[in-house]
Each structure stands twice: as C-alpha cells, then as structure tokens.
Scaffold this motif. Structure first.
Motif, PDB file in Angstrom:
ATOM      1  N   ASN A  26       1.477   3.553 -13.603  1.00 52.72           N
ATOM      2  CA  ASN A  26       0.858   2.282 -14.013  1.00 52.72           C
ATOM      3  C   ASN A  26       1.887   1.261 -14.482  1.00 52.72           C
ATOM      4  OD1 ASN A  26      -1.799   2.967 -13.386  1.00 52.72           O
ATOM      5  ND2 ASN A  26      -2.054   4.051 -15.328  1.00 52.72           N
ATOM      6  N   GLU A  27       2.856   1.712 -15.255  1.00 50.11           N
ATOM      7  CA  GLU A  27       3.901   0.813 -15.753  1.00 50.11           C
ATOM      8  C   GLU A  27       4.719   0.247 -14.581  1.00 50.11           C
ATOM      9  OE1 GLU A  27       7.789   0.852 -18.722  1.00 50.11           O
ATOM     10  OE2 GLU A  27       6.580   2.671 -18.537  1.00 50.11           O
ATOM     11  N   ARG A  28       5.066   1.114 -13.645  1.00 52.39           N
ATOM     12  CA  ARG A  28       5.857   0.689 -12.497  1.00 52.39           C
ATOM     13  C   ARG A  28       5.040  -0.251 -11.594  1.00 52.39           C
ATOM     14  NH1 ARG A  28      10.570   4.216 -11.575  1.00 52.39           N
ATOM     15  NH2 ARG A  28      10.557   5.767 -13.236  1.00 52.39           N
ATOM     16  N   TRP A  29       3.782   0.082 -11.376  1.00 58.27           N
ATOM     17  CA  TRP A  29       2.936  -0.755 -10.521  1.00 58.27           C
ATOM     18  C   TRP A  29       2.733  -2.133 -11.145  1.00 58.27           C
ATOM     19  CZ3 TRP A  29       2.130  -1.401  -5.783  1.00 58.27           C
ATOM     20  CH2 TRP A  29       1.029  -2.115  -5.289  1.00 58.27           C
ATOM     21  N   ASP A  30       2.611  -2.190 -12.470  1.00 58.13           N
ATOM     22  CA  ASP A  30       2.488  -3.483 -13.158  1.00 58.13           C
ATOM     23  C   ASP A  30       3.716  -4.360 -12.903  1.00 58.13           C
ATOM     24  OD1 ASP A  30      -0.018  -2.894 -14.129  1.00 58.13           O
ATOM     25  OD2 ASP A  30       0.664  -2.412 -16.162  1.00 58.13           O
ATOM     26  N   MET A  31       4.907  -3.754 -12.868  1.00 58.94           N
ATOM     27  CA  MET A  31       6.125  -4.518 -12.605  1.00 58.94           C
ATOM     28  C   MET A  31       6.114  -5.085 -11.182  1.00 58.94           C
ATOM     29  SD  MET A  31       9.265  -2.656 -14.503  1.00 58.94           S
ATOM     30  CE  MET A  31       8.768  -0.977 -14.721  1.00 58.94           C
ATOM     31  N   ILE A  32       5.592  -4.294 -10.241  1.00 62.56           N
ATOM     32  CA  ILE A  32       5.474  -4.769  -8.857  1.00 62.56           C
ATOM     33  C   ILE A  32       4.518  -5.969  -8.820  1.00 62.56           C
ATOM     34  CG2 ILE A  32       4.638  -4.190  -6.531  1.00 62.56           C
ATOM     35  CD1 ILE A  32       7.069  -2.550  -6.974  1.00 62.56           C
ATOM     36  N   LEU A  33       3.378  -5.840  -9.491  1.00 62.04           N
ATOM     37  CA  LEU A  33       2.387  -6.929  -9.505  1.00 62.04           C
ATOM     38  C   LEU A  33       2.906  -8.163 -10.238  1.00 62.04           C
ATOM     39  CD1 LEU A  33      -0.905  -4.905 -10.108  1.00 62.04           C
ATOM     40  CD2 LEU A  33       0.018  -5.750  -7.930  1.00 62.04           C
ATOM     41  N   ASP A  61       0.833  -1.206   0.000  1.00 58.99           N
ATOM     42  CA  ASP A  61       0.000   0.000   0.000  1.00 58.99           C
ATOM     43  C   ASP A  61       0.865   1.253   0.000  1.00 58.99           C
ATOM     44  OD1 ASP A  61      -2.324  -1.507  -0.018  1.00 58.99           O
ATOM     45  OD2 ASP A  61      -2.570  -1.439   2.170  1.00 58.99           O
ATOM     46  N   SER A  62       1.917   1.268   0.815  1.00 56.60           N
ATOM     47  CA  SER A  62       2.773   2.456   0.857  1.00 56.60           C
ATOM     48  C   SER A  62       3.612   2.572  -0.414  1.00 56.60           C
ATOM     49  CB  SER A  62       3.648   2.492   2.111  1.00 56.60           C
ATOM     50  OG  SER A  62       4.541   1.430   2.129  1.00 56.60           O
ATOM     51  N   VAL A  63       4.002   1.432  -1.000  1.00 49.80           N
ATOM     52  CA  VAL A  63       4.730   1.459  -2.277  1.00 49.80           C
ATOM     53  C   VAL A  63       3.832   2.046  -3.364  1.00 49.80           C
ATOM     54  CG1 VAL A  63       5.752   0.029  -4.098  1.00 49.80           C
ATOM     55  CG2 VAL A  63       6.257  -0.460  -1.693  1.00 49.80           C
ATOM     56  N   GLN A  64       2.603   1.570  -3.417  1.00 48.54           N
ATOM     57  CA  GLN A  64       1.660   2.069  -4.425  1.00 48.54           C
ATOM     58  C   GLN A  64       1.442   3.574  -4.262  1.00 48.54           C
ATOM     59  OE1 GLN A  64      -2.382   0.531  -4.216  1.00 48.54           O
ATOM     60  NE2 GLN A  64      -2.542   0.604  -6.441  1.00 48.54           N
ATOM     61  N   GLU A  65       1.282   4.016  -3.029  1.00 49.89           N
ATOM     62  CA  GLU A  65       1.084   5.445  -2.747  1.00 49.89           C
ATOM     63  C   GLU A  65       2.291   6.269  -3.185  1.00 49.89           C
ATOM     64  OE1 GLU A  65      -1.344   8.484  -1.678  1.00 49.89           O
ATOM     65  OE2 GLU A  65      -1.878   6.367  -1.705  1.00 49.89           O
ATOM     66  N   ALA A  66       3.483   5.800  -2.856  1.00 48.28           N
ATOM     67  CA  ALA A  66       4.710   6.507  -3.240  1.00 48.28           C
ATOM     68  C   ALA A  66       4.840   6.592  -4.762  1.00 48.28           C
ATOM     69  CB  ALA A  66       5.927   5.819  -2.642  1.00 48.28           C
ATOM     70  N   LEU A  67       4.529   5.495  -5.434  1.00 48.79           N
ATOM     71  CA  LEU A  67       4.596   5.511  -6.900  1.00 48.79           C
ATOM     72  C   LEU A  67       3.588   6.489  -7.488  1.00 48.79           C
ATOM     73  CD1 LEU A  67       5.021   1.697  -7.688  1.00 48.79           C
ATOM     74  CD2 LEU A  67       6.755   3.486  -7.898  1.00 48.79           C
ATOM     75  N   LYS A  68       2.366   6.458  -6.972  1.00 50.26           N
ATOM     76  CA  LYS A  68       1.315   7.361  -7.460  1.00 50.26           C
ATOM     77  C   LYS A  68       1.716   8.822  -7.290  1.00 50.26           C
ATOM     78  CE  LYS A  68      -3.080   4.971  -7.059  1.00 50.26           C
ATOM     79  NZ  LYS A  68      -4.268   4.751  -6.266  1.00 50.26           N
ATOM     80  N   ASN A  69       2.300   9.127  -6.147  1.00 49.10           N
ATOM     81  CA  ASN A  69       2.630  10.522  -5.824  1.00 49.10           C
ATOM     82  C   ASN A  69       3.882  11.044  -6.506  1.00 49.10           C
ATOM     83  OD1 ASN A  69       0.399  10.697  -4.147  1.00 49.10           O
ATOM     84  ND2 ASN A  69       1.555  10.079  -2.334  1.00 49.10           N
TER      85      ASN A  69
END
Length: 193
Positions: free
Chosen positions: A122-129, A108-116
């Motif tokens: 989206n590209e970065r979050w896809d790599m995390i997933l 959750d905190s990783v997603q928030e940091a990426l968003k901000n």
C-alpha cells in the motif's frame, strides 16, 4: 519559455543483480541538452524504500543546487522497486520533478508485482499514484515519450523534455546518467536509457 541552458539534474541507476544489496544512482547536471556540468553519485537499497530520502539528501547538499531548475528521472523507480515519492521530493527540495519513460508504464503489471512481492504494498502503491497522470510528449523527431510531473505545468515539462532531447529520444541528462551508471559497473557503457 526556458533558457536553452536551463540546468537539469537527471538521474538513472546502474545495472544490478537481485542479489545485490545496494545499487549506484548517478545524477548529472546538464545545461539543457547542450553539455554536462557535474556528476553526482549515491547508493540506494535494492527494492528498498530509501530512494526519496537518499536522493533528496544528495540534491539538497549539492553546492550546485542554487542553479538547478528541475529534477528528471528515468522512470519512477531505481534499484528495482525502490520508488521515488515525487510529491515528497518536490516538497523537500523545492524543485519541480519530471519522470520520463520511453514506453507507457503498465500500471496494472506494476501493481500486481508490488502486491505479490511486498508486504508494504500500500505504501509503495501510494507513491506510484502520487506521481499523477501519465501524459505523452511528442518530440521534434516525431517520436514520443511519456512523462509525469509535479511543480510545473505540463506545457513547461514538455518544453524542457523537448529542449533537452538533443541527441536521442530521451533527454540528455537521462541518457548521459545512464551511460555513466552503466560504465561504472560494467566498465563500458551500453544499452538504452
């Protein structure tokens, strides 16, 4: 069942400042948890998107690649938020990948940091997933680490983590990569991988 001296290539990044453009990433080829064979080095962009490409090139161009059985990373990012796409790395190197963390990553905190902080969130979050489910591995000493893997079964990944965690709570390839990466920047190794 893996040989005690299975060749593992483990990576960790060196310390850096947010104002740095590049960060060194050190790879060590270790025989199980026994001894160091080779040290590799590349650089990636701080908070960039070139880690997968640069590390894949380093791995594929190494004369030691034919002996390697698995790749191991201390976390899924290097150089801040330069995320390693482990699915792509597995596909391009043909080697299984294990991501190891001492603590359960707070997605959750990783997603928030990426968003901000990133327009390409989206590209970065896809790599995390892409890295898949986070699992727990209980070590012989009663401690635990968290891992994600691609290209091998969970039981195999856990066997390799345990086999290579001979001197601390993390696998030797990661511990030693951390020591070298810290020393090349600070002049002396320090901290925990």
């Amino acid at each position: 069942m893996f040989k005690a001296e299975i060749r593992i290539l483990g990576f960790d990044d060196s310390p850096f400042k947010r104002t740095d453009k590049k960060v060194a990433v050190i790879g060590v080829i270790y025989r199980g948890g026994s001894f160091l064979d080779v040290v590799l080095k590349t650089e990636v962009t701080v908070d960039g998107l070139d880690a997968t490409q640069k590390l894949t090139k380093l791995i594929n161009s190494s004369r030691h690649k034919p002996q390697l059985k698995v790749l191991m990373f201390d976390g899924i990012t290097v150089g801040g938020f330069n995320i390693i796409d482990i699915k792509k790395m597995y596909k391009q190197t043909g080697l299984p990948v294990i991501i190891v963390n001492r603590k359960h990553p707070n997605l959750d905190s990783v997603q928030e940091a990426l968003k901000n902080n990133f327009k390409d969130f989206n590209e970065r979050w896809d790599m995390i997933l892409n890295a898949g489910k986070i699992k727990v591995c209980n070590l012989e000493n009663g401690k635990k680490v968290y891992y994600q893997t691609i290209g091998m079964e969970d039981e195999e990944a856990e066997e390799i983590i345990r086999l290579s965690s001979t001197h601390s709570d993390i696998p030797e390839p990661l511990r030693v990569a951390h020591l070298i990466a810290t020393a090349i920047i600070k002049g002396e190794s320090s901290g925990r991988a």
